[in-house]
Design a protein around this motif. Structure first.
Motif, PDB file in Angstrom:
ATOM      1  N   GLY A  69       0.115 -11.404  37.235  1.00  0.00           N
ATOM      2  CA  GLY A  69      -0.387 -11.716  38.564  1.00  0.00           C
ATOM      3  C   GLY A  69      -0.448 -10.508  39.486  1.00  0.00           C
ATOM      4  N   CYS A  70      -0.357  -9.315  38.902  1.00  0.00           N
ATOM      5  CA  CYS A  70      -0.361  -8.080  39.694  1.00  0.00           C
ATOM      6  C   CYS A  70      -1.792  -7.629  39.973  1.00  0.00           C
ATOM      7  CB  CYS A  70       0.393  -6.976  38.949  1.00  0.00           C
ATOM      8  SG  CYS A  70       2.108  -7.421  38.571  1.00  0.00           S
ATOM      9  N   SER A  71      -1.958  -6.827  41.017  1.00  0.00           N
ATOM     10  CA  SER A  71      -3.298  -6.394  41.411  1.00  0.00           C
ATOM     11  C   SER A  71      -3.824  -5.221  40.579  1.00  0.00           C
ATOM     12  CB  SER A  71      -3.312  -6.009  42.890  1.00  0.00           C
ATOM     13  OG  SER A  71      -2.389  -4.963  43.154  1.00  0.00           O
ATOM     14  N   VAL A  72      -2.940  -4.421  39.973  1.00  0.00           N
ATOM     15  CA  VAL A  72      -3.360  -3.296  39.139  1.00  0.00           C
ATOM     16  C   VAL A  72      -3.377  -3.766  37.683  1.00  0.00           C
ATOM     17  CG1 VAL A  72      -2.797  -0.947  38.402  1.00  0.00           C
ATOM     18  CG2 VAL A  72      -2.396  -1.642  40.766  1.00  0.00           C
ATOM     19  N   SER A  73      -4.510  -3.581  36.996  1.00  0.00           N
ATOM     20  CA  SER A  73      -4.660  -4.161  35.665  1.00  0.00           C
ATOM     21  C   SER A  73      -4.607  -3.162  34.513  1.00  0.00           C
ATOM     22  CB  SER A  73      -5.975  -4.942  35.591  1.00  0.00           C
ATOM     23  OG  SER A  73      -7.065  -4.079  35.841  1.00  0.00           O
ATOM     24  N   ILE A 109      -3.011   4.253  25.255  1.00  0.00           N
ATOM     25  CA  ILE A 109      -2.397   4.889  26.417  1.00  0.00           C
ATOM     26  C   ILE A 109      -3.202   6.157  26.705  1.00  0.00           C
ATOM     27  CG2 ILE A 109      -0.341   6.058  27.286  1.00  0.00           C
ATOM     28  CD1 ILE A 109       1.282   4.152  25.452  1.00  0.00           C
ATOM     29  N   PHE A 110      -3.712   6.283  27.932  1.00  0.00           N
ATOM     30  CA  PHE A 110      -4.502   7.472  28.236  1.00  0.00           C
ATOM     31  C   PHE A 110      -3.887   8.343  29.320  1.00  0.00           C
ATOM     32  CE2 PHE A 110      -6.407   4.323  31.074  1.00  0.00           C
ATOM     33  CZ  PHE A 110      -6.564   5.026  32.263  1.00  0.00           C
ATOM     34  N   ALA A 111      -2.804   7.908  29.948  1.00  0.00           N
ATOM     35  CA  ALA A 111      -2.146   8.757  30.950  1.00  0.00           C
ATOM     36  C   ALA A 111      -0.720   8.291  31.174  1.00  0.00           C
ATOM     37  CB  ALA A 111      -2.904   8.714  32.268  1.00  0.00           C
ATOM     38  N   LEU A 112       0.142   9.261  31.397  1.00  0.00           N
ATOM     39  CA  LEU A 112       1.520   9.009  31.813  1.00  0.00           C
ATOM     40  C   LEU A 112       1.719   9.741  33.126  1.00  0.00           C
ATOM     41  CD1 LEU A 112       3.288   9.664  28.418  1.00  0.00           C
ATOM     42  CD2 LEU A 112       2.907   7.446  29.479  1.00  0.00           C
ATOM     43  N   ASN A 113       2.210   9.041  34.121  1.00  0.00           N
ATOM     44  CA  ASN A 113       2.461   9.638  35.422  1.00  0.00           C
ATOM     45  C   ASN A 113       3.945   9.501  35.724  1.00  0.00           C
ATOM     46  OD1 ASN A 113      -0.276   7.859  35.642  1.00  0.00           O
ATOM     47  ND2 ASN A 113      -0.531   9.921  36.402  1.00  0.00           N
ATOM     48  N   THR A 114       4.581  10.602  36.105  1.00  0.00           N
ATOM     49  CA  THR A 114       6.000  10.570  36.432  1.00  0.00           C
ATOM     50  C   THR A 114       6.194  10.993  37.871  1.00  0.00           C
ATOM     51  OG1 THR A 114       6.451  11.191  34.152  1.00  0.00           O
ATOM     52  CG2 THR A 114       8.279  11.317  35.679  1.00  0.00           C
ATOM     53  N   TYR A 115       6.955  10.201  38.598  1.00  0.00           N
ATOM     54  CA  TYR A 115       7.244  10.441  40.009  1.00  0.00           C
ATOM     55  C   TYR A 115       8.758  10.419  40.211  1.00  0.00           C
ATOM     56  CZ  TYR A 115       2.368   8.982  40.168  1.00  0.00           C
ATOM     57  OH  TYR A 115       1.030   8.878  39.939  1.00  0.00           O
ATOM     58  N   PRO A 116       9.247  10.875  41.354  1.00  0.00           N
ATOM     59  CA  PRO A 116      10.690  10.850  41.590  1.00  0.00           C
ATOM     60  C   PRO A 116      11.295   9.443  41.519  1.00  0.00           C
ATOM     61  CG  PRO A 116       9.637  12.281  43.188  1.00  0.00           C
ATOM     62  CD  PRO A 116       8.540  11.582  42.434  1.00  0.00           C
ATOM     63  N   THR A 117      10.505   8.420  41.831  1.00  0.00           N
ATOM     64  CA  THR A 117      11.035   7.062  41.878  1.00  0.00           C
ATOM     65  C   THR A 117      10.621   6.176  40.706  1.00  0.00           C
ATOM     66  OG1 THR A 117       9.164   6.338  43.223  1.00  0.00           O
ATOM     67  CG2 THR A 117      11.139   7.073  44.391  1.00  0.00           C
ATOM     68  N   MET A 118       9.629   6.610  39.931  1.00  0.00           N
ATOM     69  CA  MET A 118       9.136   5.763  38.844  1.00  0.00           C
ATOM     70  C   MET A 118       8.232   6.551  37.902  1.00  0.00           C
ATOM     71  SD  MET A 118       6.169   3.482  40.543  1.00  0.00           S
ATOM     72  CE  MET A 118       5.298   4.149  41.926  1.00  0.00           C
ATOM     73  N   ALA A 119       7.859   5.878  36.822  1.00  0.00           N
ATOM     74  CA  ALA A 119       6.866   6.410  35.892  1.00  0.00           C
ATOM     75  C   ALA A 119       5.790   5.352  35.712  1.00  0.00           C
ATOM     76  CB  ALA A 119       7.500   6.738  34.554  1.00  0.00           C
ATOM     77  N   GLY A 120       4.568   5.812  35.502  1.00  0.00           N
ATOM     78  CA  GLY A 120       3.457   4.905  35.251  1.00  0.00           C
ATOM     79  C   GLY A 120       2.849   5.181  33.893  1.00  0.00           C
ATOM     80  N   VAL A 143       5.788  -3.471  25.158  1.00  0.00           N
ATOM     81  CA  VAL A 143       6.634  -3.492  26.344  1.00  0.00           C
ATOM     82  C   VAL A 143       6.697  -4.906  26.895  1.00  0.00           C
ATOM     83  CG1 VAL A 143       6.244  -1.071  26.967  1.00  0.00           C
ATOM     84  CG2 VAL A 143       4.751  -2.824  27.906  1.00  0.00           C
ATOM     85  N   GLY A 144       7.847  -5.255  27.427  1.00  0.00           N
ATOM     86  CA  GLY A 144       8.003  -6.510  28.142  1.00  0.00           C
ATOM     87  C   GLY A 144       7.843  -6.216  29.615  1.00  0.00           C
ATOM     88  N   VAL A 145       7.009  -6.978  30.297  1.00  0.00           N
ATOM     89  CA  VAL A 145       6.803  -6.783  31.726  1.00  0.00           C
ATOM     90  C   VAL A 145       7.130  -8.067  32.466  1.00  0.00           C
ATOM     91  CG1 VAL A 145       5.105  -4.925  31.516  1.00  0.00           C
ATOM     92  CG2 VAL A 145       4.313  -7.279  31.535  1.00  0.00           C
ATOM     93  N   SER A 146       7.630  -7.897  33.673  1.00  0.00           N
ATOM     94  CA  SER A 146       7.968  -9.061  34.491  1.00  0.00           C
ATOM     95  C   SER A 146       7.906  -8.653  35.959  1.00  0.00           C
ATOM     96  CB  SER A 146       9.368  -9.559  34.135  1.00  0.00           C
ATOM     97  OG  SER A 146       9.686 -10.712  34.892  1.00  0.00           O
ATOM     98  N   GLY A 147       7.069  -9.313  36.700  1.00  0.00           N
ATOM     99  CA  GLY A 147       6.940  -9.009  38.119  1.00  0.00           C
ATOM    100  C   GLY A 147       6.045  -7.821  38.383  1.00  0.00           C
ATOM    101  N   CYS A 148       5.900  -7.491  39.661  1.00  0.00           N
ATOM    102  CA  CYS A 148       4.999  -6.414  40.080  1.00  0.00           C
ATOM    103  C   CYS A 148       5.752  -5.386  40.916  1.00  0.00           C
ATOM    104  CB  CYS A 148       3.854  -6.972  40.917  1.00  0.00           C
ATOM    105  SG  CYS A 148       2.906  -8.279  40.112  1.00  0.00           S
ATOM    106  N   SER A 149       5.338  -4.135  40.785  1.00  0.00           N
ATOM    107  CA  SER A 149       5.902  -3.066  41.604  1.00  0.00           C
ATOM    108  C   SER A 149       5.301  -3.135  43.003  1.00  0.00           C
ATOM    109  CB  SER A 149       5.622  -1.704  40.977  1.00  0.00           C
ATOM    110  OG  SER A 149       4.251  -1.383  41.104  1.00  0.00           O
ATOM    111  N   SER A 150       5.835  -2.337  43.908  1.00  0.00           N
ATOM    112  CA  SER A 150       5.309  -2.306  45.278  1.00  0.00           C
ATOM    113  C   SER A 150       3.881  -1.774  45.335  1.00  0.00           C
ATOM    114  CB  SER A 150       6.222  -1.458  46.171  1.00  0.00           C
ATOM    115  OG  SER A 150       6.276  -0.137  45.680  1.00  0.00           O
ATOM    116  N   THR A 151       3.453  -1.073  44.273  1.00  0.00           N
ATOM    117  CA  THR A 151       2.085  -0.548  44.236  1.00  0.00           C
ATOM    118  C   THR A 151       1.131  -1.456  43.458  1.00  0.00           C
ATOM    119  OG1 THR A 151       2.606   0.793  42.313  1.00  0.00           O
ATOM    120  CG2 THR A 151       2.854   1.833  44.468  1.00  0.00           C
ATOM    121  N   GLY A 152       1.626  -2.604  42.987  1.00  0.00           N
ATOM    122  CA  GLY A 152       0.754  -3.590  42.363  1.00  0.00           C
ATOM    123  C   GLY A 152       0.668  -3.570  40.859  1.00  0.00           C
TER     124      GLY A 152
END
Length: 113
Positions: free
Chosen positions: A56-60, A33-44, A92-101
């Motif tokens: 199948g998401c565009s951001v890898s 993990i090299f970065a954590l980004n926190t926003y009002p609506t989500m965290a990355g 982490v378990g992931v399923s589906g894609c966010s609106s940002t990919g």
């Protein structure tokens, strides 16, 4: 009463994410993990090496925790931060894609050494 409890339990289990439709991603073990980004609506959570085609998401190289529709995801983010600070292996378990990919996290597992 027993029939009611069984019906409620069966209904709840139908709402749970289907394990076969999701992907497990090992962070802080196989990836860094090299970065954590926190926003009002989500965290990355950004990691390396990237994983092209994740869900199948565009951001890898990023996974997201969305708390606009699921405010309880903030609790998972707190667990994730604690695990990173403690140097623990994270899956982490992931399923589906966010609106940002980016793939969406629905589960955080911390592997205690």
């Amino acid at each position: 009463m027993r029939k009611t409890l069984l019906l409620v339990a069966a209904s709840i289990s139908m709402l749970a994410p289907v394990a076969d439709a999701a992907t497990q991603l090992v962070l802080h073990g196989q990836r860094t993990i090299f970065a954590l980004n926190t926003y009002p609506t989500m965290a990355g959570v950004r990691f390396t090496p990237a994983l092209p085609g994740l869900e199948g998401c565009s951001v890898s190289d990023t996974v997201h925790l969305d708390w606009t529709t699921q405010p309880e995801n903030r609790n998972m983010y707190a667990s994730l931060l604690a695990a990173i600070a403690a140097g623990q292996k994270i899956v982490v378990g992931v399923s589906g894609c966010s609106s940002t990919g980016a793939a969406l996290i629905y589960r955080v597992d911390i592997m205690i050494d």
